[in-house]
Design a protein around this motif. Structure first.
Motif, mmCIF file in Angstrom:
data_model
loop_
_atom_site.group_PDB
_atom_site.id
_atom_site.type_symbol
_atom_site.label_atom_id
_atom_site.label_comp_id
_atom_site.label_asym_id
_atom_site.label_seq_id
_atom_site.Cartn_x
_atom_site.Cartn_y
_atom_site.Cartn_z
ATOM 1 N N UNK A 30 0.826 -1.207 0.000
ATOM 2 C CA UNK A 30 0.000 0.000 0.000
ATOM 3 C C UNK A 30 0.860 1.258 0.000
ATOM 4 N N UNK A 31 1.974 1.223 0.740
ATOM 5 C CA UNK A 31 2.872 2.381 0.784
ATOM 6 C C UNK A 31 3.514 2.627 -0.570
ATOM 7 N N UNK A 32 3.916 1.549 -1.244
ATOM 8 C CA UNK A 32 4.514 1.699 -2.580
ATOM 9 C C UNK A 32 3.483 2.216 -3.572
ATOM 10 N N UNK A 35 2.856 5.949 -3.082
ATOM 11 C CA UNK A 35 3.932 6.780 -3.610
ATOM 12 C C UNK A 35 3.897 6.803 -5.141
ATOM 13 N N UNK A 36 3.627 5.672 -5.770
ATOM 14 C CA UNK A 36 3.541 5.625 -7.227
ATOM 15 C C UNK A 36 2.375 6.463 -7.743
ATOM 16 N N UNK A 37 1.266 6.453 -7.004
ATOM 17 C CA UNK A 37 0.110 7.259 -7.403
ATOM 18 C C UNK A 37 0.443 8.742 -7.367
ATOM 19 N N UNK A 38 1.338 9.142 -6.455
ATOM 20 C CA UNK A 38 1.757 10.535 -6.355
ATOM 21 C C UNK A 38 2.743 10.900 -7.462
ATOM 22 N N UNK A 43 -2.138 3.464 -13.422
ATOM 23 C CA UNK A 43 -2.684 2.515 -12.441
ATOM 24 C C UNK A 43 -1.616 1.575 -11.896
ATOM 25 N N UNK A 44 -1.878 1.057 -10.712
ATOM 26 C CA UNK A 44 -0.967 0.110 -10.068
ATOM 27 C C UNK A 44 -1.767 -1.122 -9.665
ATOM 28 N N UNK A 176 10.400 2.603 3.123
ATOM 29 C CA UNK A 176 10.750 1.470 2.262
ATOM 30 C C UNK A 176 9.842 1.411 1.047
ATOM 31 N N UNK A 177 8.543 1.648 1.251
ATOM 32 C CA UNK A 177 7.612 1.652 0.125
ATOM 33 C C UNK A 177 7.939 2.744 -0.875
#
Length: 216
Positions: A30-32, A35-38, A43-44, A176-177
């Motif tokens: 969820x953390x990764x 961050x990718x969404x930001x 989409x992830x 870490x994410x």
């Protein structure tokens, strides 16, 4: 045109249900994704592989050499992932046998250059070095790119805010994410640039580089 989704696969070797190992895998993923969404407008997709559900298939594959469909799908998912999260409980000062058996089945080239976040769970903090003396060497051997921050969660870490010397678990998970997300983003960009410039065809063998440096 629809944008291709980034794929994050989390492998959890927890044996119980519910499992703190699975919980840690979920929170890291969820953390990764956050961050990718930001950082990226795409989409992830997240897939969590529970090794406890594949334990019999893993044992059969080790004996027969033929993976059942569910295990074959899991292996393919790991190979195709843009980023991997690997989480194991600690048994006898190392990762679990189930965890090791699964990664023994992964092709030795499948993780080359792949961003990997390693994490572990255990009863006490004294097992935390398992990340550096066991898990990081395993994925380095497999030629993966392991993120700098690894995450260990002892029983007392859940719900702890940390102290002035040690960051709390949520903070370590976010860091870490975020590192995994940056590696995934950078890896996609670097891969695209290499293909565009034809750099994959211009790798000079190390022996030739040494020969070029020799004086006549």
């Amino acid at each position: 045109m629809q944008t291709e989704a980034l794929k994050i696969v989390a492998v959890s070797a927890g044996l119980s249900q519910p499992s703190s190992t699975r919980l840690l895998a979920d929170r890291l993923a969820a953390a990764a994704r956050e961050r990718l969404a930001t950082d990226q407008d795409r989409p992830v997709e997240i897939r969590v592989i529970e090794l406890r559900d594949l334990a019999v298939d893993i044992a059969n594959h080790l004996v027969t050499g033929f993976p059942p469909q569910a295990l074959d799908d899991a292996i393919d998912a790991v190979a195709a992932a843009d980023g991997l999260i690997a989480v194991s409980p600690v048994f006898t000062a190392s990762y679990s046998g189930l965890f090791k058996s699964f990664f023994d089945l992964i092709d030795h080239t499948a993780l080359t250059g792949k961003p990997v976040l390693i994490a572990a769970t255990g009863g006490t903090a004294r097992h935390s070095l398992v990340l550096e003396h066991a898990m990081r060497p395993l994925f380095t051997y497999l030629r993966a790119t392991v993120v700098p921050t690894s995450v260990y969660a002892a029983s007392e870490d859940w719900g702890s805010s940390g102290d002035e010397y040690t960051e709390g678990l949520p903070s370590r998970i976010r860091r870490a994410g975020g590192e995994l997300a940056r590696m995934i983003s950078g890896g996609r960009a670097a891969s695209g640039a290499s293909r565009a410039l034809g750099l994959d065809d211009e790798v000079v063998p190390f022996e030739q580089q040494l020969a070029d440096l020799r004086l006549d």
